[in-house]
Design a protein around this motif. Sequence first.
Motif, PDB file in Angstrom:
ATOM      1  N   ARG A 420      65.320 -79.595 -55.719  1.00 18.65           N
ATOM      2  CA  ARG A 420      65.040 -81.019 -55.973  1.00 18.65           C
ATOM      3  C   ARG A 420      64.593 -81.726 -54.699  1.00 18.65           C
ATOM      4  O   ARG A 420      63.713 -82.598 -54.727  1.00 18.65           O
ATOM      5  N   TRP A 422      62.963 -80.399 -52.160  1.00 14.02           N
ATOM      6  CA  TRP A 422      61.571 -80.024 -51.878  1.00 14.02           C
ATOM      7  C   TRP A 422      60.599 -80.786 -52.776  1.00 14.02           C
ATOM      8  O   TRP A 422      59.475 -81.105 -52.370  1.00 14.02           O
ATOM      9  N   GLU A 423      61.005 -81.116 -53.988  1.00 15.58           N
ATOM     10  CA  GLU A 423      60.121 -81.823 -54.912  1.00 15.58           C
ATOM     11  C   GLU A 423      59.841 -83.251 -54.458  1.00 15.58           C
ATOM     12  O   GLU A 423      58.882 -83.873 -54.926  1.00 15.58           O
ATOM     13  N   GLU A 424      60.661 -83.760 -53.548  1.00 17.23           N
ATOM     14  CA  GLU A 424      60.451 -85.117 -53.045  1.00 17.23           C
ATOM     15  C   GLU A 424      59.705 -85.148 -51.711  1.00 17.23           C
ATOM     16  O   GLU A 424      59.509 -86.215 -51.126  1.00 17.23           O
ATOM     17  N   ASP A 434      51.377 -82.507 -55.606  1.00 18.18           N
ATOM     18  CA  ASP A 434      52.725 -82.037 -55.293  1.00 18.18           C
ATOM     19  C   ASP A 434      52.667 -80.657 -54.629  1.00 18.18           C
ATOM     20  O   ASP A 434      51.712 -79.894 -54.818  1.00 18.18           O
ATOM     21  N   ILE A 437      56.233 -75.185 -55.722  1.00 21.06           N
ATOM     22  CA  ILE A 437      57.602 -74.775 -55.417  1.00 21.06           C
ATOM     23  C   ILE A 437      58.039 -73.690 -56.391  1.00 21.06           C
ATOM     24  O   ILE A 437      57.924 -73.868 -57.611  1.00 21.06           O
TER      25      ILE A 437
END
Length: 517
Positions: A420, A422-424, A434, A437
């Motif tokens: 999570r 890394w998603e930000e 994006d 990942i």
Amino acid sequence: MNAPVAAPDDRRLKEVWLLLATFLVAVAGLIYELIAGTVSSYLLGDSIRQFSFVIGVFLSAMGLGAWVSRFVGEAAHGFIWAQIALGVIGGFLAPLLFFTYAATGEVGLALYGALIAIGVLSGMEIPLIARVLESIGATSFRFENVLSADYVGALAASLAFPLFVIPNLGLMSASLAFGTLNLAVAALSLVIFRDLASRAQWIGCGVALLASVVALIQSERLVSVADAALFEDDVIISETTPYQQISVTRFRDRVRLYLDHSIQFDSLDEYRYHESLIHPAMARAERVNNVLILGGGDGMATREVLRHDGVESVTLVDLDPRMTELFRDTDELAALNGGALRDPRVHVVNADAWRFAEDTDAVFDVVVLDLPDPKNIALSKLYSREFYSLLMERVSTTGVLVTQAGSPVYAREAFWSVVRTWEEVRNPAAPDTDLTILPYHAYVPSFGEWGFVMVEPLARRDRPLDLPDGLKFLTPEVWQGAQVFAADTDRVEVEPNTLQTHRLVDYYLGGWDHWFR
């Protein structure tokens, strides 16, 4: 009764001695506090929490000791007894904690019991010294002089502990050495205040001093006995550095590395972890000329990187120089990594990972995060959105980053919090896109099911996994299965990890506590 007013020369000697004693006992007291905090963080984890608890309990106990001191009738007599007791309890603090943990697996009662006793005795010292100075008619007595000596002693201890005490003595010897210091203060006080000394004090101080000196001389043996009780196998290396406790054990041909008593690898199955960490990322990168490894001071990850053709330079950043020295210069340990740290393509940098990432202008084709688990805030920051954002500035547009991310079984929320996080992270290569990942996992018997996260700036079509020859575990078929998560390890809703929240620490500790405490 209080000490009689002394003759001028005798009084001056006592004044000087008491101020010097204040300095010495302040040094010893703070060293005991630091030893307690360090041992508890080694054995219990979460150094921020443990040091916070230790400091709070110690200071509260000192306040109690200052209040208790009013009930001591003869100040000089009480001060000497306090030093004898501190020499015994403080001096044998580290042996007590290590042997208790080895015998029972618990250390809380012994830790905080001893800490309260040391705090109470330390809190009695300054009030008693002040009373003795007044009672001998010290003409230049000022209470602030006593406090100044105490604070200077605390400063000296805080500087000496990481720079001299731990690198040269280690925890066991340090505890016994400063216990001997307290007993030496008691012995000299008995000589200077011999008109007030009792036979019991002479005997008690002598016996305690003899026992402490003998234990200090045998401290290396005590360390060996404690290590033998803590670990299943023979301990071949046990060193305390300014950064961690390094322990290496061996049983026949099987070698294990422990940092702060937590296992880092078992030579029987470490290849499963390191092949899974390294080869998918190396195979995905379009180029592998320049590789950065953060952590991994044992050289195992470097060994796997060097299996790939085209690798021109590997920069290994590990905080503890002793780790990289051991696995480069000790033949038995260097054999485990195939002499990887001796390879001329490998450049070792002993520095903080964050500081290195901030200071370097280099861009790398592959970045590997082989860092310790995020069990405290100091480590959690290396799994934060802010650090990840900094690292992406160091990854080439066609590059790949991979990080170990803990167990999706034992710490399921922690693993998915890393994903999570890394998603930000903003994608510097394509700000409107994006990051790509990919979470995956592998079974490592020493650790259980273990997770990894691979990150790419640009999405690329899947292609066959091009693996080097000689691997023992990873195959294209295993790789396909590694990307599938069972129902009990699949994604859960969690928060990202940031420098403001450090949610990862709570997730990590909560998960492991649920399984093992």
